[in-house]
Design a protein around this motif. Structure first.
Motif, PDB file in Angstrom:
ATOM      1  N   GLY A  26       0.776  -1.228   0.000  1.00  0.00           N
ATOM      2  CA  GLY A  26       0.000   0.000   0.000  1.00  0.00           C
ATOM      3  C   GLY A  26       0.805   1.274   0.000  1.00  0.00           C
ATOM      4  N   ILE A  27       2.152   1.185  -0.105  1.00  0.00           N
ATOM      5  CA  ILE A  27       2.966   2.394  -0.038  1.00  0.00           C
ATOM      6  C   ILE A  27       2.836   3.196  -1.329  1.00  0.00           C
ATOM      7  N   ALA A  28       2.850   4.512  -1.200  1.00  0.00           N
ATOM      8  CA  ALA A  28       2.628   5.377  -2.357  1.00  0.00           C
ATOM      9  C   ALA A  28       3.919   5.619  -3.131  1.00  0.00           C
ATOM     10  N   GLU A  29       3.768   5.953  -4.434  1.00  0.00           N
ATOM     11  CA  GLU A  29       4.916   6.276  -5.287  1.00  0.00           C
ATOM     12  C   GLU A  29       5.294   7.732  -5.044  1.00  0.00           C
ATOM     13  N   ALA A  30       6.266   7.918  -4.146  1.00  0.00           N
ATOM     14  CA  ALA A  30       6.692   9.270  -3.788  1.00  0.00           C
ATOM     15  C   ALA A  30       8.067   9.204  -3.152  1.00  0.00           C
ATOM     16  N   ASP A  31       8.795  10.333  -3.190  1.00  0.00           N
ATOM     17  CA  ASP A  31      10.109  10.447  -2.539  1.00  0.00           C
ATOM     18  C   ASP A  31      11.038   9.298  -2.894  1.00  0.00           C
ATOM     19  N   GLY A  32      11.228   9.031  -4.154  1.00  0.00           N
ATOM     20  CA  GLY A  32      12.180   8.018  -4.576  1.00  0.00           C
ATOM     21  C   GLY A  32      11.658   6.599  -4.588  1.00  0.00           C
ATOM     22  N   ILE A  33      10.418   6.407  -4.204  1.00  0.00           N
ATOM     23  CA  ILE A  33       9.817   5.072  -4.258  1.00  0.00           C
ATOM     24  C   ILE A  33       9.175   4.900  -5.619  1.00  0.00           C
ATOM     25  N   LEU A  34       9.753   4.049  -6.448  1.00  0.00           N
ATOM     26  CA  LEU A  34       9.257   3.840  -7.802  1.00  0.00           C
ATOM     27  C   LEU A  34       8.503   2.520  -7.879  1.00  0.00           C
ATOM     28  N   LEU A  35       7.354   2.556  -8.537  1.00  0.00           N
ATOM     29  CA  LEU A  35       6.547   1.362  -8.721  1.00  0.00           C
ATOM     30  C   LEU A  35       6.573   0.946 -10.178  1.00  0.00           C
ATOM     31  N   LYS A  36       6.358  -0.332 -10.432  1.00  0.00           N
ATOM     32  CA  LYS A  36       6.255  -0.792 -11.811  1.00  0.00           C
ATOM     33  C   LYS A  36       5.014  -1.654 -11.968  1.00  0.00           C
ATOM     34  N   ASN A  37       4.519  -1.751 -13.179  1.00  0.00           N
ATOM     35  CA  ASN A  37       3.317  -2.530 -13.452  1.00  0.00           C
ATOM     36  C   ASN A  37       3.591  -4.015 -13.309  1.00  0.00           C
ATOM     37  N   CYS A  38       2.505  -4.752 -13.089  1.00  0.00           N
ATOM     38  CA  CYS A  38       2.581  -6.210 -13.097  1.00  0.00           C
ATOM     39  C   CYS A  38       3.125  -6.661 -14.454  1.00  0.00           C
ATOM     40  N   ASP A  39       3.941  -7.716 -14.453  1.00  0.00           N
ATOM     41  CA  ASP A  39       4.559  -8.177 -15.695  1.00  0.00           C
ATOM     42  C   ASP A  39       3.537  -8.634 -16.733  1.00  0.00           C
ATOM     43  N   ASP A  40       2.368  -9.092 -16.275  1.00  0.00           N
ATOM     44  CA  ASP A  40       1.391  -9.686 -17.187  1.00  0.00           C
ATOM     45  C   ASP A  40       0.182  -8.805 -17.487  1.00  0.00           C
ATOM     46  N   CYS A  41      -0.037  -7.789 -16.683  1.00  0.00           N
ATOM     47  CA  CYS A  41      -1.200  -6.931 -16.928  1.00  0.00           C
ATOM     48  C   CYS A  41      -0.899  -5.531 -16.457  1.00  0.00           C
ATOM     49  N   ALA A  42      -1.830  -4.627 -16.686  1.00  0.00           N
ATOM     50  CA  ALA A  42      -1.647  -3.228 -16.285  1.00  0.00           C
ATOM     51  C   ALA A  42      -2.580  -2.865 -15.151  1.00  0.00           C
ATOM     52  N   LEU A  43      -3.064  -3.871 -14.431  1.00  0.00           N
ATOM     53  CA  LEU A  43      -4.074  -3.611 -13.403  1.00  0.00           C
ATOM     54  C   LEU A  43      -3.469  -3.226 -12.072  1.00  0.00           C
ATOM     55  N   THR A  44      -2.229  -3.684 -11.801  1.00  0.00           N
ATOM     56  CA  THR A  44      -1.650  -3.441 -10.488  1.00  0.00           C
ATOM     57  C   THR A  44      -0.254  -2.876 -10.604  1.00  0.00           C
ATOM     58  N   ASN A  45       0.196  -2.238  -9.537  1.00  0.00           N
ATOM     59  CA  ASN A  45       1.557  -1.734  -9.435  1.00  0.00           C
ATOM     60  C   ASN A  45       2.249  -2.432  -8.281  1.00  0.00           C
ATOM     61  N   LYS A  46       3.581  -2.497  -8.333  1.00  0.00           N
ATOM     62  CA  LYS A  46       4.302  -3.099  -7.224  1.00  0.00           C
ATOM     63  C   LYS A  46       5.618  -2.361  -7.018  1.00  0.00           C
ATOM     64  N   MET A  47       6.307  -2.662  -5.927  1.00  0.00           N
ATOM     65  CA  MET A  47       7.576  -2.033  -5.632  1.00  0.00           C
ATOM     66  C   MET A  47       8.602  -2.390  -6.707  1.00  0.00           C
ATOM     67  N   LYS A  48       9.379  -1.401  -7.173  1.00  0.00           N
ATOM     68  CA  LYS A  48      10.397  -1.681  -8.176  1.00  0.00           C
ATOM     69  C   LYS A  48      11.550  -2.451  -7.576  1.00  0.00           C
ATOM     70  N   SER A  49      11.873  -2.173  -6.343  1.00  0.00           N
ATOM     71  CA  SER A  49      12.994  -2.855  -5.697  1.00  0.00           C
ATOM     72  C   SER A  49      12.632  -3.184  -4.269  1.00  0.00           C
ATOM     73  N   ASP A  50      12.865  -4.427  -3.874  1.00  0.00           N
ATOM     74  CA  ASP A  50      12.572  -4.822  -2.495  1.00  0.00           C
ATOM     75  C   ASP A  50      13.535  -4.173  -1.514  1.00  0.00           C
ATOM     76  N   ASN A  51      14.674  -3.698  -2.030  1.00  0.00           N
ATOM     77  CA  ASN A  51      15.692  -3.125  -1.149  1.00  0.00           C
ATOM     78  C   ASN A  51      15.526  -1.631  -0.945  1.00  0.00           C
ATOM     79  N   GLN A  52      14.612  -1.000  -1.708  1.00  0.00           N
ATOM     80  CA  GLN A  52      14.408   0.429  -1.528  1.00  0.00           C
ATOM     81  C   GLN A  52      13.788   0.707  -0.179  1.00  0.00           C
ATOM     82  N   GLU A  53      14.346   1.624   0.549  1.00  0.00           N
ATOM     83  CA  GLU A  53      13.844   1.954   1.879  1.00  0.00           C
ATOM     84  C   GLU A  53      12.791   3.048   1.769  1.00  0.00           C
ATOM     85  N   ALA A  54      11.638   2.792   2.332  1.00  0.00           N
ATOM     86  CA  ALA A  54      10.557   3.771   2.264  1.00  0.00           C
ATOM     87  C   ALA A  54      10.833   4.932   3.205  1.00  0.00           C
TER      88      ALA A  54
END
Length: 347
Positions: A26-54
């Protein structure tokens, strides 16, 4: 289902509030937190990197449209699971095809977590006078309809002996109301039923059940069950199993049996274990019997003993059940109850 729509609210939300959010945390795309689309569809977003610190506040978002829960945007959980939130009924309905399978799986997990949690006590609870857990079996306590209390034989005998020595009228050991004749007792039960006392409602339902008036029994037992009475749930499961006063319904039978077990009803728990065993799910059967055994149920101990003999109950599990069973039995003992047993045996 939720009521109302946020369409008007959404129109007034500024661009910086229309955040895309990770559909997992549920974290928002802000302050260096980048999200990317699901590999198979455009319905959801997810964290670009598991190591990025929120470095932003953990903002919850609608699983369908992605709008964040900020200011006057209020999200509500899915009705059946705790995985996602929605801003409106429309979003929940649109997202249902994508979420339904995961929702059912998570709902089943949550139900099992609740079902296989060891109850703190049995459904009969503690004696309200000595505060010692009541023994299983209706011959171990006395029911008082004047106050809807179950009082152990130890406290009942002590009260009776005191009244005999003082030559006073016999009265309830808890509320001190004088013993009532059957007609007066009926009025007391009716009064407590009108006050929605779950104990009184259940006992009234039980009376109709014994008399064969199953429709009236169902009426009272259903009310008692809604108020959380485990014994009422147990009776309702029997009504649905046999089709007494209601249509046979295996789903409702199982539901009420599980609710009774969750409420500490040892017989319901034992029955669930037997049902699971008959269906070949011995792991679940053993869990049920272990819980019932630790509530003091003798029949479950016998089932576990049999399971240990045939190899589907582990030695450590059987030992744990034996220790728990003995602890439950010992917890119900007191000098007053031992005296009452001897007194009743010799009188």
């Amino acid at each position: 289902m939720m009521s109302g729509s946020t369409d008007n609210v959404v129109e007034t939300v500024t661009a910086n509030r229309m955040m895309c959010c990770c559909t997992s945390c549920g974290i928002a795309e802000a302050d260096g937190i980048l999200l990317k689309n699901c590999d198979d569809c455009a319905l959801t977003n997810k964290m670009k990197s598991d190591n990025q610190e929120a470095k932003v506040t953990n903002v919850k978002c609608c699983a369908s449209c992605g709008i964040a829960e900020v200011d006057d945007i209020e999200l509500k959980n899915c009705d059946d699971c705790d995985l996602v939130r929605y801003c409106s009924d429309k979003c929940q309905e649109e997202h249902r095809p994508n979420h339904e399978a995961v929702c059912k799986e998570r709902a089943a997990e949550l139900r099992d977590e609740l079902l296989f949690k060891q109850p703190e006590s049995t459904h009969v609870g503690d004696c309200p006078i000595c505060c010692v857990p009541l023994s299983l079996g209706t011959n171990k306590f006395v029911t008082y309809f004047c106050c809807s209390k179950l009082v152990c034989k130890g406290c009942t005998t002590a009260n009776m002996m005191r009244q005999f020595d003082e030559r006073t009228a016999f009265e309830c050991p808890f509320c001190r109301q004088l013993y009532a004749e059957s007609e007066e007792e009926g009025r007391q039960k009716k009064k407590r039923c009108e006050a929605n006392d779950p104990f009184a409602l259940r006992e009234e339902g039980r009376t109709h059940f014994v008399d064969g008036d199953y429709e009236r029994a169902f009426e009272y037992l259903a009310k008692a069950a809604e108020l959380g009475d485990a014994e009422a749930h147990s009776y309702l499961s029997l009504l649905y199993m046999e089709g007494l006063g209601v249509e046979k319904d295996e789903g409702k039978e199982l539901y009420h049996l599980e609710e009774a077990a969750i409420g500490g009803h040892h017989d319901a728990r034992y029955t669930l274990g037997c049902n699971e065993g008959e269906n070949g799910r011995y792991d679940r059967a053993v869990k049920h019997w272990m819980i019932a055994a630790k509530l003091g149920d003798d029949e479950s101990i016998e089932r576990l003993k049999e399971g240990f003999k045939f190899g589907y109950v582990r030695k450590e599990d059987f030992a744990s059940a034996l220790r728990g069973h003995q602890a439950a039995v010992n917890a119900t003992k007191s000098p007053q109850r031992e005296f009452a047993e001897k007194f009743m045996a010799t009188s």
